[in-house]
Design a protein around this motif. Sequence first.
Motif, PDB file in Angstrom:
ATOM      1  N   ASP A  25      -8.077 -34.402 -33.201  1.00 50.90           N
ATOM      2  CA  ASP A  25      -8.326 -32.683 -33.277  1.00 50.90           C
ATOM      3  C   ASP A  25      -7.617 -32.482 -31.511  1.00 50.90           C
ATOM      4  O   ASP A  25      -7.346 -31.865 -30.681  1.00 50.90           O
ATOM      5  CB  ASP A  25     -10.103 -31.901 -33.248  1.00 50.90           C
ATOM      6  N   TYR A  26      -7.735 -33.610 -31.070  1.00 48.72           N
ATOM      7  CA  TYR A  26      -7.635 -34.003 -29.996  1.00 48.72           C
ATOM      8  C   TYR A  26      -5.900 -33.682 -29.024  1.00 48.72           C
ATOM      9  O   TYR A  26      -5.616 -32.964 -28.972  1.00 48.72           O
ATOM     10  CB  TYR A  26      -7.899 -35.203 -28.709  1.00 48.72           C
ATOM     11  N   ARG A  27      -5.056 -34.814 -30.625  1.00 51.13           N
ATOM     12  CA  ARG A  27      -3.949 -34.542 -30.316  1.00 51.13           C
ATOM     13  C   ARG A  27      -3.404 -33.389 -30.800  1.00 51.13           C
ATOM     14  O   ARG A  27      -2.033 -32.722 -30.125  1.00 51.13           O
ATOM     15  CB  ARG A  27      -3.747 -35.558 -31.491  1.00 51.13           C
ATOM     16  N   ARG A  28      -3.957 -32.813 -31.649  1.00 51.58           N
ATOM     17  CA  ARG A  28      -3.720 -30.946 -32.369  1.00 51.58           C
ATOM     18  C   ARG A  28      -3.395 -30.670 -31.119  1.00 51.58           C
ATOM     19  O   ARG A  28      -2.391 -29.788 -31.031  1.00 51.58           O
ATOM     20  CB  ARG A  28      -4.379 -30.922 -33.261  1.00 51.58           C
ATOM     21  N   ILE A  29      -4.408 -30.133 -30.116  1.00 46.22           N
ATOM     22  CA  ILE A  29      -5.231 -29.081 -29.038  1.00 46.22           C
ATOM     23  C   ILE A  29      -4.120 -29.790 -27.921  1.00 46.22           C
ATOM     24  O   ILE A  29      -2.975 -28.564 -27.551  1.00 46.22           O
ATOM     25  CB  ILE A  29      -6.494 -29.244 -28.421  1.00 46.22           C
ATOM     26  N   GLY A  41      -9.025 -29.260 -12.457  1.00 50.05           N
ATOM     27  CA  GLY A  41      -8.404 -29.915 -13.892  1.00 50.05           C
ATOM     28  C   GLY A  41      -7.430 -29.569 -14.447  1.00 50.05           C
ATOM     29  O   GLY A  41      -6.570 -28.309 -14.359  1.00 50.05           O
ATOM     30  N   LEU A  42      -6.800 -29.939 -15.460  1.00 44.53           N
ATOM     31  CA  LEU A  42      -6.367 -29.342 -16.755  1.00 44.53           C
ATOM     32  C   LEU A  42      -7.113 -28.684 -17.949  1.00 44.53           C
ATOM     33  O   LEU A  42      -7.731 -29.265 -17.830  1.00 44.53           O
ATOM     34  CB  LEU A  42      -4.824 -30.023 -17.296  1.00 44.53           C
ATOM     35  N   LEU A  43      -6.958 -27.475 -18.647  1.00 47.14           N
ATOM     36  CA  LEU A  43      -6.962 -27.013 -19.643  1.00 47.14           C
ATOM     37  C   LEU A  43      -6.344 -27.150 -20.551  1.00 47.14           C
ATOM     38  O   LEU A  43      -5.092 -25.867 -20.111  1.00 47.14           O
ATOM     39  CB  LEU A  43      -7.946 -26.072 -19.284  1.00 47.14           C
ATOM     40  N   TYR A  44      -6.218 -27.441 -21.630  1.00 39.62           N
ATOM     41  CA  TYR A  44      -6.094 -27.312 -22.640  1.00 39.62           C
ATOM     42  C   TYR A  44      -6.625 -26.054 -23.932  1.00 39.62           C
ATOM     43  O   TYR A  44      -7.501 -26.603 -24.630  1.00 39.62           O
ATOM     44  CB  TYR A  44      -4.948 -28.758 -24.298  1.00 39.62           C
ATOM     45  N   LEU A  45      -5.874 -25.262 -24.733  1.00 38.68           N
ATOM     46  CA  LEU A  45      -6.509 -24.378 -25.076  1.00 38.68           C
ATOM     47  C   LEU A  45      -5.883 -23.850 -26.679  1.00 38.68           C
ATOM     48  O   LEU A  45      -5.009 -23.627 -26.298  1.00 38.68           O
ATOM     49  CB  LEU A  45      -6.915 -22.897 -24.115  1.00 38.68           C
ATOM     50  N   VAL A  46      -5.775 -23.396 -26.930  1.00 42.16           N
ATOM     51  CA  VAL A  46      -5.918 -23.099 -29.135  1.00 42.16           C
ATOM     52  C   VAL A  46      -6.311 -22.564 -29.430  1.00 42.16           C
ATOM     53  O   VAL A  46      -7.491 -22.241 -28.600  1.00 42.16           O
ATOM     54  CB  VAL A  46      -4.943 -24.763 -29.334  1.00 42.16           C
ATOM     55  N   LYS A  47      -5.677 -21.376 -30.072  1.00 41.98           N
ATOM     56  CA  LYS A  47      -6.388 -20.870 -30.501  1.00 41.98           C
ATOM     57  C   LYS A  47      -6.797 -21.594 -32.341  1.00 41.98           C
ATOM     58  O   LYS A  47      -6.848 -22.195 -32.794  1.00 41.98           O
ATOM     59  CB  LYS A  47      -5.627 -19.006 -31.523  1.00 41.98           C
ATOM     60  N   SER A  48      -8.538 -20.978 -32.568  1.00 38.64           N
ATOM     61  CA  SER A  48      -9.223 -21.190 -34.064  1.00 38.64           C
ATOM     62  C   SER A  48      -9.639 -20.304 -35.164  1.00 38.64           C
ATOM     63  O   SER A  48      -9.696 -18.923 -34.570  1.00 38.64           O
ATOM     64  CB  SER A  48     -10.587 -22.101 -33.073  1.00 38.64           C
ATOM     65  N   ARG A  49     -10.186 -20.810 -36.159  1.00 41.88           N
ATOM     66  CA  ARG A  49     -10.836 -20.202 -36.860  1.00 41.88           C
ATOM     67  C   ARG A  49     -11.970 -19.266 -36.971  1.00 41.88           C
ATOM     68  O   ARG A  49     -12.704 -19.582 -37.511  1.00 41.88           O
ATOM     69  CB  ARG A  49     -10.150 -20.532 -38.694  1.00 41.88           C
ATOM     70  N   ARG A  50     -12.607 -21.029 -36.034  1.00 45.98           N
ATOM     71  CA  ARG A  50     -14.284 -21.125 -35.830  1.00 45.98           C
ATOM     72  C   ARG A  50     -14.617 -19.847 -34.920  1.00 45.98           C
ATOM     73  O   ARG A  50     -13.829 -19.426 -33.968  1.00 45.98           O
ATOM     74  CB  ARG A  50     -14.502 -21.925 -35.409  1.00 45.98           C
ATOM     75  N   SER A  51     -15.783 -19.539 -35.075  1.00 41.03           N
ATOM     76  CA  SER A  51     -16.136 -18.702 -34.765  1.00 41.03           C
ATOM     77  C   SER A  51     -16.719 -19.164 -33.283  1.00 41.03           C
ATOM     78  O   SER A  51     -17.316 -18.091 -32.400  1.00 41.03           O
ATOM     79  CB  SER A  51     -17.661 -17.925 -35.666  1.00 41.03           C
ATOM     80  N   ASP A  52     -17.212 -20.458 -32.847  1.00 42.98           N
ATOM     81  CA  ASP A  52     -17.811 -20.090 -31.669  1.00 42.98           C
ATOM     82  C   ASP A  52     -16.779 -20.780 -31.052  1.00 42.98           C
ATOM     83  O   ASP A  52     -15.340 -21.043 -31.807  1.00 42.98           O
ATOM     84  CB  ASP A  52     -19.088 -21.223 -31.910  1.00 42.98           C
ATOM     85  N   VAL A  53     -17.302 -21.497 -29.600  1.00 42.37           N
ATOM     86  CA  VAL A  53     -15.787 -22.530 -29.026  1.00 42.37           C
ATOM     87  C   VAL A  53     -16.538 -23.268 -28.831  1.00 42.37           C
ATOM     88  O   VAL A  53     -17.445 -24.329 -29.182  1.00 42.37           O
ATOM     89  CB  VAL A  53     -15.800 -21.713 -27.501  1.00 42.37           C
TER      90      VAL A  53
END
Length: 124
Positions: A25-29, A41-53
């Motif tokens: 999951d880390y590698r994918r993001i 710091g840095l924030l890597y952000l990707v859309k997800s199908r999950r309903s929560d963060v």
Amino acid sequence: MPNLDEKGKADFSLPRSSRIRQNRDYRRIYRQGKRFSNRAGLLYLVKSRRSDVRIGFVAKKIGHAFARNRAKRLMKEVYRLHRHELSSHYEAILLASPFLTGSSYKEAEKAILALWRKAGILEQ
């Protein structure tokens, strides 16, 4: 609004299901995510199908172990208290900067919230 438990109290826990823990999951993001940065710091952000963060915390390139642990504790605490204010359907990785090791909780909170606001996931 935070989730309410059976007694009607706010739930500010940090369950394992709300954290990213798998290496894949880390590698994918890292690979697919959009990157935002500020002094926190840095924030890597990707859309997800999950309903929560879901969020992962990284503090690899900071001094000694006690400094890394402090930075991760600050990031987790800010996330735990403000999780209910974040937009749903996102996965993120938050990489700490050296700023977090010497900052107070209020300074860290302000910087991390500004980073989330910059990324557009903070609802308000």
